[in-house]
Write a protein that holds these residues in place. Structure first.
Motif, PDB file in Angstrom:
ATOM      1  N   MET A   1       0.847  -1.203   0.000  1.00 48.36           N
ATOM      2  CA  MET A   1       0.000   0.000   0.000  1.00 48.36           C
ATOM      3  C   MET A   1       0.879   1.249   0.000  1.00 48.36           C
ATOM      4  O   MET A   1       1.972   1.260   0.563  1.00 48.36           O
ATOM      5  N   ASN A   2       0.399   2.298  -0.636  1.00 45.02           N
ATOM      6  CA  ASN A   2       1.125   3.560  -0.724  1.00 45.02           C
ATOM      7  C   ASN A   2       1.424   4.125   0.660  1.00 45.02           C
ATOM      8  O   ASN A   2       0.583   4.125   1.560  1.00 45.02           O
ATOM      9  N   ALA A   3       2.648   4.632   0.830  1.00 48.50           N
ATOM     10  CA  ALA A   3       3.092   5.127   2.135  1.00 48.50           C
ATOM     11  C   ALA A   3       2.267   6.312   2.614  1.00 48.50           C
ATOM     12  O   ALA A   3       2.052   6.489   3.820  1.00 48.50           O
ATOM     13  N   VAL A   4       1.805   7.148   1.682  1.00 48.02           N
ATOM     14  CA  VAL A   4       0.995   8.308   2.065  1.00 48.02           C
ATOM     15  C   VAL A   4      -0.321   7.850   2.683  1.00 48.02           C
ATOM     16  O   VAL A   4      -0.764   8.364   3.720  1.00 48.02           O
ATOM     17  N   ILE A   5      -0.962   6.875   2.053  1.00 42.05           N
ATOM     18  CA  ILE A   5      -2.225   6.348   2.579  1.00 42.05           C
ATOM     19  C   ILE A   5      -2.011   5.748   3.965  1.00 42.05           C
ATOM     20  O   ILE A   5      -2.784   5.993   4.899  1.00 42.05           O
ATOM     21  N   ILE A   6      -0.939   4.969   4.095  1.00 44.84           N
ATOM     22  CA  ILE A   6      -0.657   4.331   5.387  1.00 44.84           C
ATOM     23  C   ILE A   6      -0.418   5.384   6.466  1.00 44.84           C
ATOM     24  O   ILE A   6      -0.950   5.292   7.583  1.00 44.84           O
ATOM     25  N   VAL A 309       8.157  14.303   5.774  1.00 44.12           N
ATOM     26  CA  VAL A 309       8.404  12.864   5.616  1.00 44.12           C
ATOM     27  C   VAL A 309       7.608  12.317   4.425  1.00 44.12           C
ATOM     28  O   VAL A 309       8.135  11.525   3.628  1.00 44.12           O
ATOM     29  N   LEU A 310       6.348  12.728   4.294  1.00 41.42           N
ATOM     30  CA  LEU A 310       5.528  12.269   3.162  1.00 41.42           C
ATOM     31  C   LEU A 310       6.176  12.675   1.833  1.00 41.42           C
ATOM     32  O   LEU A 310       6.204  11.890   0.884  1.00 41.42           O
ATOM     33  N   LYS A 311       6.675  13.893   1.762  1.00 44.87           N
ATOM     34  CA  LYS A 311       7.316  14.354   0.525  1.00 44.87           C
ATOM     35  C   LYS A 311       8.597  13.560   0.259  1.00 44.87           C
ATOM     36  O   LYS A 311       8.897  13.226  -0.890  1.00 44.87           O
ATOM     37  N   GLU A 312       9.345  13.249   1.316  1.00 45.28           N
ATOM     38  CA  GLU A 312      10.628  12.572   1.160  1.00 45.28           C
ATOM     39  C   GLU A 312      10.463  11.147   0.636  1.00 45.28           C
ATOM     40  O   GLU A 312      11.335  10.627  -0.067  1.00 45.28           O
ATOM     41  N   THR A 313       9.352  10.499   0.973  1.00 43.75           N
ATOM     42  CA  THR A 313       9.141   9.127   0.495  1.00 43.75           C
ATOM     43  C   THR A 313       8.956   9.066  -1.018  1.00 43.75           C
ATOM     44  O   THR A 313       9.199   8.017  -1.634  1.00 43.75           O
ATOM     45  N   GLY A 314       8.501  10.159  -1.618  1.00 45.42           N
ATOM     46  CA  GLY A 314       8.230  10.159  -3.042  1.00 45.42           C
ATOM     47  C   GLY A 314       6.908   9.511  -3.408  1.00 45.42           C
ATOM     48  O   GLY A 314       6.549   9.427  -4.595  1.00 45.42           O
ATOM     49  N   ASP A 315       6.167   9.072  -2.411  1.00 44.31           N
ATOM     50  CA  ASP A 315       4.927   8.335  -2.684  1.00 44.31           C
ATOM     51  C   ASP A 315       3.727   9.241  -2.928  1.00 44.31           C
ATOM     52  O   ASP A 315       2.650   8.745  -3.273  1.00 44.31           O
ATOM     53  N   ILE A 316       3.882  10.554  -2.722  1.00 46.56           N
ATOM     54  CA  ILE A 316       2.775  11.450  -3.056  1.00 46.56           C
ATOM     55  C   ILE A 316       2.548  11.434  -4.571  1.00 46.56           C
ATOM     56  O   ILE A 316       1.426  11.250  -5.055  1.00 46.56           O
ATOM     57  N   ALA A 317       3.634  11.599  -5.330  1.00 50.31           N
ATOM     58  CA  ALA A 317       3.526  11.537  -6.791  1.00 50.31           C
ATOM     59  C   ALA A 317       3.090  10.146  -7.242  1.00 50.31           C
ATOM     60  O   ALA A 317       2.311   9.997  -8.189  1.00 50.31           O
ATOM     61  N   ALA A 318       3.598   9.126  -6.559  1.00 53.46           N
ATOM     62  CA  ALA A 318       3.229   7.747  -6.916  1.00 53.46           C
ATOM     63  C   ALA A 318       1.736   7.505  -6.694  1.00 53.46           C
ATOM     64  O   ALA A 318       1.090   6.782  -7.452  1.00 53.46           O
ATOM     65  N   LEU A 337     -11.892   9.651  -8.359  1.00 54.17           N
ATOM     66  CA  LEU A 337     -10.583   9.215  -7.852  1.00 54.17           C
ATOM     67  C   LEU A 337      -9.626  10.386  -7.694  1.00 54.17           C
ATOM     68  O   LEU A 337      -8.855  10.443  -6.738  1.00 54.17           O
ATOM     69  N   MET A 338      -9.670  11.318  -8.629  1.00 58.76           N
ATOM     70  CA  MET A 338      -8.805  12.493  -8.498  1.00 58.76           C
ATOM     71  C   MET A 338      -9.136  13.285  -7.231  1.00 58.76           C
ATOM     72  O   MET A 338      -8.239  13.741  -6.506  1.00 58.76           O
ATOM     73  N   LEU A 339     -10.418  13.461  -6.978  1.00 63.89           N
ATOM     74  CA  LEU A 339     -10.830  14.189  -5.775  1.00 63.89           C
ATOM     75  C   LEU A 339     -10.450  13.422  -4.513  1.00 63.89           C
ATOM     76  O   LEU A 339     -10.009  14.015  -3.523  1.00 63.89           O
ATOM     77  N   LEU A 340     -10.611  12.116  -4.530  1.00 62.21           N
ATOM     78  CA  LEU A 340     -10.292  11.298  -3.358  1.00 62.21           C
ATOM     79  C   LEU A 340      -8.806  11.347  -3.040  1.00 62.21           C
ATOM     80  O   LEU A 340      -8.406  11.457  -1.873  1.00 62.21           O
ATOM     81  N   VAL A 341      -7.976  11.280  -4.080  1.00 62.50           N
ATOM     82  CA  VAL A 341      -6.526  11.371  -3.866  1.00 62.50           C
ATOM     83  C   VAL A 341      -6.152  12.747  -3.319  1.00 62.50           C
ATOM     84  O   VAL A 341      -5.311  12.878  -2.416  1.00 62.50           O
ATOM     85  N   GLY A 342      -6.789  13.799  -3.853  1.00 60.48           N
ATOM     86  CA  GLY A 342      -6.545  15.135  -3.329  1.00 60.48           C
ATOM     87  C   GLY A 342      -6.906  15.250  -1.865  1.00 60.48           C
ATOM     88  O   GLY A 342      -6.193  15.884  -1.078  1.00 60.48           O
ATOM     89  N   LEU A 343      -8.001  14.599  -1.470  1.00 61.76           N
ATOM     90  CA  LEU A 343      -8.413  14.589  -0.064  1.00 61.76           C
ATOM     91  C   LEU A 343      -7.341  13.957   0.814  1.00 61.76           C
ATOM     92  O   LEU A 343      -6.967  14.508   1.857  1.00 61.76           O
ATOM     93  N   LEU A 344      -6.818  12.811   0.391  1.00 64.38           N
ATOM     94  CA  LEU A 344      -5.803  12.112   1.183  1.00 64.38           C
ATOM     95  C   LEU A 344      -4.527  12.947   1.318  1.00 64.38           C
ATOM     96  O   LEU A 344      -3.939  13.046   2.401  1.00 64.38           O
ATOM     97  N   ILE A 345      -4.106  13.556   0.212  1.00 64.49           N
ATOM     98  CA  ILE A 345      -2.862  14.337   0.243  1.00 64.49           C
ATOM     99  C   ILE A 345      -3.002  15.548   1.154  1.00 64.49           C
ATOM    100  O   ILE A 345      -2.139  15.837   1.995  1.00 64.49           O
TER     101      ILE A 345
END
Length: 440
Positions: A1-6, A309-318, A337-345
């Protein structure tokens, strides 16, 4: 699973289970960094590198806390409460009380909206305006969750819709600029038209909060409110005039210098040089105020480290890229999906202004390829960034209201600010933003 989500889910779940937000941010950052492939040392270094970003705001709030306690000692809170009680006492009918409540809510809403454009001081007004009104709110049995929703609406909706003040920065200098860099010609696009539907979602959430969710009475312990006022001095016309003058000095200084720190400092000094706060008591007053705002300051500092830390993982772009892989050519699913990802970020970073550069570079070419109109693309990217600003434990739009409403310890940041604003704003914004994307 993506690090940002986790990381974001870890932080949110821990917060909902009443883990202190600072601890939740620290654990979320560690879990996110490690799951994103960073070593423990790299995660800690990234966190340490990021915490400096929140130090200035934290110091600002510490000084604003001291300034707020000085205002309380001037007697201004008692004066406001006494005026409200006097007005109610003249005709203590439910209709009369409701009129006073409505007037108070409209004043708070107007000040919050003005803080984004007419007097662009953002959240600096909250520790100064709200604590003096808590006693009056208690007499009126106003639910502070409603006040939190009103404040957050006023802090978020203006920059989403009106291209002046902070809205000018968000809409013109960030949103349209990065959409243009993503390959869309923004010439002639009406940003107000594009963002009006998402903004209507915010208005819908506010109306639900006012007329349905929090219309009932809620009682607070007035002794705790009085205790915060720290044995208020006998107030007179001089102390009230000085208090109003000090607030004006702080506001004007913040506008001129763009520094809440200098504004709060000068306002506090004015209290001491005029004798409203005796010099030998000033140290204790300032210390009490810093203690009052310490929690908010540390949350801001920890949130900056968490975002780094989130930016450093590189998983935001991923995360953004991976959402593209499952979209296909389905525009309704793509918009959702675009809106949902924006919400998480934004929930993780805590800033809609910082989210746009991350998502626009990928979202704009994809939206063009899928056949979204220029207006729909502006609404899509703008809403995706704004989602999560309300409802994030680390956002100014939630930390600000809590800083004013919890000075007596009777307003929980997560359950009384974050959860109410998330439910009343993020859910309608998600629905209305999706509708705008597929219909414009």
């Amino acid at each position: 699973m993506n690090a940002v989500i986790i990381a974001v889910l870890t932080m949110l779940v821990l917060s909902l289970f009443r883990t202190h937000v600072v601890i939740a941010l620290l654990i979320g950052a560690l879990v996110g960094g490690l799951s994103g492939g960073l070593s423990l040392d790299a995660t800690i270094n990234a966190f340490n590198a990021g915490i400096g970003g929140g130090a200035s705001v934290a110091l600002s709030y510490a000084l604003l806390g001291g300034f707020a306690v000085a205002i309380a000692q001037s007697g201004l809170p008692h004066l406001l409460a006494n005026k409200a009680i006097t007005v109610i006492g003249q005709d203590p009918t439910p209709a009369r009380v409701n009129k006073i409540k409505t007037l108070l809510l409209l004043i708070i809403l107007a000040v919050a909206i003005s803080s984004q454009n007419l007097i662009p001081i953002h959240i600096a007004f909250i520790p100064l305006l709200i604590p003096p009104l808590l006693l009056a709110m208690s007499k009126l049995k106003l639910d502070r969750r409603l006040i939190a929703c009103v404040l957050t609406f006023g802090l978020v909706t203006p920059y989403m819709l009106l291209p002046v003040g902070f809205g000018g920065i968000f809409l013109n200098e960030i949103l349209l600029k990065h959409i243009g860099q993503g390959g869309l010609d923004t010439t002639g696009i009406s940003v107000i038209q594009a963002m009006s539907i998402p903004a209507a979602g915010m208005l819908c959430g506010l109306l639900i909060a006012v007329f349905i969710s929090y219309r009932g009475k809620r009682r607070y312990d007035q002794s705790k409110i009085n205790a915060v006022e720290n044995n208020v001095n006998d107030f007179n016309s001089k102390s009230i005039i000085v208090a109003l003058l000090a607030i004006g000095v702080a506001f004007v200084t913040q506008l001129v210098t763009n520094s809440m720190i200098i504004g709060a400092m000068l306002g506090f000094i004015l209290f001491t040089v005029t004798g409203v706060i005796r010099w030998k008591e000033s140290d204790g007053v300032l210390t009490d105020g810093m203690k009052m705002m310490a929690t908010i300051g540390f949350i801001m500092i920890a949130a900056s480290g968490f975002a780094e830390v989130l930016k450093e993982t590189g998983d935001i772009a991923a995360l953004v890229t991976s959402s593209v892989d499952v979209i296909g050519q389905n525009k309704p699913i793509a918009a959702f999906l675009m809106l949902l990802v924006g919400l998480l970020i934004t929930m993780g970073i805590g800033s809609s202004f910082s989210t746009i550069p991350i998502i626009a570079a990928i979202y704009v070419p994809l939206a063009i390829q899928l056949g979204f109109s220029p207006l729909a693309i502006v609404a899509l990217v703008g809403t995706a960034a704004a989602l999560g600003d309300a409802g994030s434990p680390a956002s100014d739009s939630t930390l600000g209201p809590t800083s004013g409403l919890n000075v007596d310890g009777q307003h929980n940041h997560i359950w009384d600010t974050v959860v109410p604003t998330f439910l009343h704003y993020n859910l309608p914004l998600l629905a209305f933003g999706w509708f705008a994307a597929v219909t414009l």
